[in-house]
Each structure stands twice: as structure tokens, then as C-alpha cells.
Design a protein around this motif. Structure first.
Motif, PDB file in Angstrom:
ATOM      1  N   GLY A 205      44.131  37.572  39.108  1.00 12.48           N
ATOM      2  CA  GLY A 205      42.811  38.122  39.437  1.00 12.48           C
ATOM      3  C   GLY A 205      41.811  38.071  38.316  1.00 12.48           C
ATOM      4  N   ILE A 206      42.031  37.214  37.320  1.00 17.98           N
ATOM      5  CA  ILE A 206      41.159  37.297  36.152  1.00 17.98           C
ATOM      6  C   ILE A 206      39.740  36.832  36.453  1.00 17.98           C
ATOM      7  N   GLU A 207      39.584  35.938  37.419  1.00 15.77           N
ATOM      8  CA  GLU A 207      38.215  35.528  37.771  1.00 15.77           C
ATOM      9  C   GLU A 207      37.460  36.663  38.454  1.00 15.77           C
ATOM     10  N   ALA A 208      38.184  37.423  39.285  1.00 12.46           N
ATOM     11  CA  ALA A 208      37.556  38.587  39.927  1.00 12.46           C
ATOM     12  C   ALA A 208      37.156  39.622  38.882  1.00 12.46           C
ATOM     13  N   TRP A 209      38.025  39.794  37.886  1.00  6.77           N
ATOM     14  CA  TRP A 209      37.722  40.707  36.762  1.00  6.77           C
ATOM     15  C   TRP A 209      36.449  40.262  36.039  1.00  6.77           C
ATOM     16  N   CYS A 210      36.325  38.979  35.777  1.00  3.01           N
ATOM     17  CA  CYS A 210      35.136  38.474  35.084  1.00  3.01           C
ATOM     18  C   CYS A 210      33.877  38.640  35.944  1.00  3.01           C
TER      19      CYS A 210
ATOM     20  N   ALA B 165      53.122  47.356  44.148  1.00  2.00           N
ATOM     21  CA  ALA B 165      52.473  48.116  45.228  1.00  2.00           C
ATOM     22  C   ALA B 165      52.462  49.608  44.898  1.00  2.00           C
ATOM     23  N   ALA B 166      53.577  50.094  44.330  1.00  2.00           N
ATOM     24  CA  ALA B 166      53.657  51.516  43.970  1.00  2.00           C
ATOM     25  C   ALA B 166      52.652  51.847  42.864  1.00  2.00           C
ATOM     26  N   ALA B 167      52.552  50.959  41.873  1.00  2.00           N
ATOM     27  CA  ALA B 167      51.600  51.193  40.776  1.00  2.00           C
ATOM     28  C   ALA B 167      50.176  51.240  41.313  1.00  2.00           C
ATOM     29  N   GLU B 168      49.826  50.269  42.171  1.00  2.00           N
ATOM     30  CA  GLU B 168      48.463  50.221  42.706  1.00  2.00           C
ATOM     31  C   GLU B 168      48.191  51.425  43.606  1.00  2.00           C
ATOM     32  N   HIS B 169      49.213  51.841  44.347  1.00  2.00           N
ATOM     33  CA  HIS B 169      49.074  53.028  45.205  1.00  2.00           C
ATOM     34  C   HIS B 169      48.782  54.269  44.357  1.00  2.00           C
ATOM     35  N   ASP B 170      49.569  54.455  43.293  1.00  2.00           N
ATOM     36  CA  ASP B 170      49.392  55.642  42.446  1.00  2.00           C
ATOM     37  C   ASP B 170      48.024  55.639  41.757  1.00  2.00           C
ATOM     38  N   ILE B 171      47.601  54.462  41.307  1.00  2.00           N
ATOM     39  CA  ILE B 171      46.287  54.371  40.651  1.00  2.00           C
ATOM     40  C   ILE B 171      45.180  54.745  41.644  1.00  2.00           C
ATOM     41  N   ALA B 172      45.310  54.271  42.884  1.00  2.00           N
ATOM     42  CA  ALA B 172      44.296  54.564  43.904  1.00  2.00           C
ATOM     43  C   ALA B 172      44.317  56.038  44.298  1.00  2.00           C
TER      44      ALA B 172
ATOM     45  N   LEU C 181      45.088  58.494  42.193  1.00  2.00           N
ATOM     46  CA  LEU C 181      44.458  59.191  41.070  1.00  2.00           C
ATOM     47  C   LEU C 181      42.950  58.989  41.068  1.00  2.00           C
ATOM     48  N   ASN C 182      42.521  57.809  41.519  1.00  2.00           N
ATOM     49  CA  ASN C 182      41.114  57.426  41.369  1.00  2.00           C
ATOM     50  C   ASN C 182      40.729  56.499  42.525  1.00  2.00           C
ATOM     51  N   PRO C 183      40.336  57.095  43.674  1.00  2.00           N
ATOM     52  CA  PRO C 183      40.104  56.286  44.881  1.00  2.00           C
ATOM     53  C   PRO C 183      39.038  55.205  44.719  1.00  2.00           C
ATOM     54  N   GLY C 184      38.073  55.381  43.808  1.00  2.00           N
ATOM     55  CA  GLY C 184      36.994  54.393  43.689  1.00  2.00           C
ATOM     56  C   GLY C 184      37.272  53.276  42.700  1.00  2.00           C
ATOM     57  N   ILE C 185      38.440  53.259  42.102  1.00  2.00           N
ATOM     58  CA  ILE C 185      38.715  52.317  41.018  1.00  2.00           C
ATOM     59  C   ILE C 185      38.868  50.885  41.540  1.00  2.00           C
ATOM     60  N   ASN C 186      38.473  49.919  40.734  1.00  2.00           N
ATOM     61  CA  ASN C 186      38.692  48.497  41.035  1.00  2.00           C
ATOM     62  C   ASN C 186      39.979  48.051  40.350  1.00  2.00           C
ATOM     63  N   ILE C 187      40.905  47.475  41.111  1.00  2.00           N
ATOM     64  CA  ILE C 187      42.183  47.041  40.536  1.00  2.00           C
ATOM     65  C   ILE C 187      42.256  45.517  40.546  1.00  2.00           C
ATOM     66  N   PHE C 188      42.537  44.949  39.368  1.00  2.00           N
ATOM     67  CA  PHE C 188      42.669  43.503  39.236  1.00  2.00           C
ATOM     68  C   PHE C 188      44.045  43.157  38.699  1.00  2.00           C
ATOM     69  N   GLY C 189      44.592  42.024  39.106  1.00  2.00           N
ATOM     70  CA  GLY C 189      45.767  41.469  38.453  1.00  2.00           C
ATOM     71  C   GLY C 189      45.304  40.504  37.375  1.00  2.00           C
TER      72      GLY C 189
ATOM     73  N   ALA D 185      41.028  48.959  36.616  1.00  2.00           N
ATOM     74  CA  ALA D 185      42.387  48.887  36.065  1.00  2.00           C
ATOM     75  C   ALA D 185      42.861  47.446  36.181  1.00  2.00           C
ATOM     76  N   VAL D 186      43.431  46.929  35.103  1.00  2.00           N
ATOM     77  CA  VAL D 186      43.979  45.574  35.119  1.00  2.00           C
ATOM     78  C   VAL D 186      45.502  45.659  35.030  1.00  2.00           C
ATOM     79  N   ILE D 187      46.184  45.148  36.049  1.00  2.00           N
ATOM     80  CA  ILE D 187      47.640  45.027  36.023  1.00  2.00           C
ATOM     81  C   ILE D 187      47.912  43.689  35.334  1.00  2.00           C
ATOM     82  N   ASN D 188      48.379  43.747  34.110  1.00  2.00           N
ATOM     83  CA  ASN D 188      48.405  42.559  33.252  1.00  2.00           C
ATOM     84  C   ASN D 188      49.821  41.982  33.127  1.00  2.00           C
ATOM     85  N   LYS D 189      49.871  40.744  32.659  1.00  2.00           N
ATOM     86  CA  LYS D 189      51.133  40.016  32.448  1.00  2.00           C
ATOM     87  C   LYS D 189      51.910  39.842  33.757  1.00  2.00           C
TER      88      LYS D 189
END
Lengths: 228, 228
Positions: B204-209, B176-183, B185-193, B160-164
Motif C-alpha cells: 500500500g505504499i502508493e496509497a500512503w504517498c 486482520a486482527a491488528a487492523e481490527h484493533d486499530i480501527a 481504538l481509532n475509527p477514523g484512522i487510515n490504515i496502509f500496508g 497507521a502503516v502495517i510495515n514489512k
């Protein structure tokens, strides 16, 4: 064959939508179906609209979401009667859902019903609910290319709201191009600006509220005319 | 009966998706299906990703839109091979559309294919394309309530990319609330800014790449292992 099934579903929806429309006409209620992308600001626009029209019109709200009653909880704080529809994953509201919701509303004591559709710039435009008019909300953060990329909703709508105009200084959004494209798709459309979180800079929200008032008056007068 | 027809359509889609997946595995291509609302910033994220990975991976792009080739024109400027799919009003890409697009790509000379799905937070999650992984883009302008309101896409996504994030000072968004809810829903997901227009603040775009590079390497190695 798949297409035929789709036609049957749409045909059935149109029948119920016509019944809803007849019900709204008989009760002289102006019903506005508000559509737009997730996060375009539909609920906040609705909250601001309820505040500004609180003393002028009796407004009921139908909230459409896949899951949760978060939006209905926000609307309830404004004292408006609200029914939450959960589509359980469905990507749009349909006319039967609206009919069911109406059973839970005191429609004898309402001038206007505002339906907030599921956040989706595509599918809700394909399903008539029996509403008097449709409106589409486009946030300036979405980009000015969206009307041409998602034209059906802009073609179907009687009003378009360019929302979150307080963010214009921080985003690349060519407002003139967006308004031009919307007018090309739908020459008769009413276009309003709105900024719902910055209270000091309401942009076109008062014009938007006046448009709702005018439409209610038309619905009300048409009914009176037919009664004579 | 309507449900059965729906199942047939999905079943047929899954068959073609499996064939696509086998094709991608044989060609050792990492295929990423990027989804999100209209205006969440998918195309701009993709442009930034192409810039950063230009010297490292050979990336092809499939652009999905209802109408227009605006996005493909943007991608083409970055020198990446791109195929535009127009769904003519359809609210999602399906596996057959991808298969057709592959016929127009030089798949022997690609490491990665990025598919940008139709802007829609609901329907694209229901249609498997045969991709190696799905990613969802959520703009901070959309509000932190969206993962719980549109859970399927967040459940299906590997990233999941939290963009802009450059707009965070100007909007009400509880990251924090958005990232908490995403985790949740899907504990194994990778979250990037990500912040794709403000170059000095890439978040976090370098981590995404790097995540894309790592996934390509896995796909490539799995293939080598099977060959032995």
C-alpha cells in the motif's frame, strides 16, 4: 528545577530498589529484568525459557505492560506463577511496582523471578528494580544499528539476546556488526542467539538457559557463604 | 506534586507546539510526525516515500534519535534537506527541539516536513510537536497484539502503516486482527500496508504517498481560503 524533581523520583526509586535487592538476596532468588523493544520477542523467549528450565528451577514471572493481561495469560499456560503489572500508560516498571507484585507471590518457593519489562528500548534502563541482573532482547528484524542508537540498555545489561535468528535469511541484519557494537558498549556482556518459534533451530537458547542456571547458583552460593 | 510538575512540562510543551503549528500553517507546510518502535522500519519507509514523492513535493526531514546521525546520513543520500536532533538519551522529541531544528531549514521552499520521532511506542505520543498529523508504523514482526498493548499512539495517529508485509509468510502475525484493533481504538484512522525493501511488492505504499499528497493539498488550500 525539573532536573531536581527527576533526581528525587530516581532517588526514591533507588531506595525501594535497594530494599527489593536485599529481599531477593535474603530469599536467595535470582531476579532477571528482561527489557527490549515492543515485539522483540521477550514473551516468546520467556515461554521457551520456562519450557527448557521447567524441571530444573522454580521460576516465577512478573509481566509489565501498559494495559492488558495478554502476556500473563500466555505465561500462565506454562504453569508458572505470574503477576501482571499494568502501568496504565507508564513507559517503564519501577521498584515500587515490583515490591507490590512480590506481595502476591510465594517467594519462599521460587529460585528465579523473571521480570518482563514494558516494551521500550529507552526508559526501562533508567529505573533500577532491585534485580540481580538485566538482559536486553534485540530482534534481528530491528536492524544492527540499534545498540549504538540506544546504548544505555546495552551498557546496563549482563546479557544480550539476538532474537528471531530464524528470520536472518529474510532481513538485512549484519549480526557480526551488532555483536561488535554491543561488545564495544559493554565488554563484559554475554551475547546469545535465540530462535524461539523454530524449535529445530534453537540457536543459543540452551546457552542462555545455562547462563540463568549459573546465575541462580551464584546467588544461592553467595547466600550460603554469608550465612556461615 | 510530581504530577503537577509533569503537567507544567506538558503545558509548556503545548505552548511551543501551538506556536510551531501556527508557523506551519502560515508557511502552508504539511508536517507529519512519524512514530513507532525501534526497528519498525520508519527510516526505510521514509526513504521509499522520498523516492516516490521526489518529483511531486519538496520534502524536508527532521530525524530524532537519542544518539548518532545514522538516520540523517541515510536520508541525505536521497537529496532531501535533513536536520538531525539528538536527544542525548531522551525518549521522545518535544516541541522546543522542533522549533530549534526549523531554524536550520529553508522553510520557504518546503511543502512537507516529515519528522521521524525517537523509536519508542510509548512516550512520543504524549508530546505534541505542532505537527499537522501523526502516523504510527507497526512492523508485522512486532505482533498483532501491539495496538491494544500500546493504545495511545494508535488513538492519536491519523494514519497507521502495517510495515514489512514481505515478512508475513515467515512470522505469526494476524493482520486482520491488528487492523481490527486499530480501527476499534481509532475509527477514523487510515490504515496502509507497506513493504519497503521488496520493490516488486510495494503493497500500500502508493496509497500512503497519495495520502501525504492529499494532506499537503488540504493544508495548502486551507491557507488560500483564509487569505481571501
Amino acid at each position: 528545577m525539573e532536573i531536581e524533581v527527576m533526581k528525587d523520583i530516581l532517588g526514591e526509586n533507588d531506595t525501594v530498589a535497594s530494599e527489593n535487592a536485599a529481599f531477593f538476596a535474603a530469599k536467595k532468588i535470582f531476579v532477571l529484568n528482561i527489557m527490549g523493544s515492543p515485539g522483540s520477542g521477550k514473551t516468546t523467549l520467556l515461554e521457551r525459557t520456562l519450557e527448557l528450565l521447567a524441571d530444573k528451577l522454580r521460576i516465577g514471572v512478573i509481566e509489565g505492560d501498559l494495559f492488558t493481561a495478554k502476556d500473563a495469560a500466555r505465561i500462565e499456560k506454562h504453569g508458572a506463577p505470574v503477576v501482571q503489572i499494568n502501568t496504565a500508560g507508564g513507559c517503564h516498571l519501577n521498584a515500587a511496582m515490583i515490591r507490590k507484585a512480590l506481595g502476591k507471590m510465594d517467594t519462599d518457593n521460587l529460585d528465579v523471578i523473571i521480570i518482563e519489562n514494558v516494551g521500550n528500548l529507552v526508559c526501562p534502563a533508567e529505573f533500577n528494580l532491585g534485580e540481580t541482573a538485566k538482559a536486553v532482547v534485540l530482534s534481528v528484524t530491528e536492524g544492527e544499528d540499534k545498540p549504538m542508537k540506544y546504548p544505555l540498555m546495552f551498557k546496563e545489561a549482563a546479557a544480550a539476546v539476538i532474537n528471531k535468528t530464524d528470520l536472518l535469511p529474510y532481513v538485512n541484519f549484519d549480526r557480526a556488526a551488532a555483536e561488535h557494537d554491543i561488545a564495544v558498549l559493554n565488554p563484559g556482556i554475554n551475547i546469545f542467539g535465540a530462535s524461539c518459534t523454530a524449535v529445530e533451530k534453537d540457536d543459543g537458547i540452551e546457552a542462555w538457559c545455562m547462563w540463568i542456571e549459573e546465575n541462580y547458583r551464584k546467588v544461592s552460593e553467595n547466600f550460603s557463604a554469608r550465612q556461615e
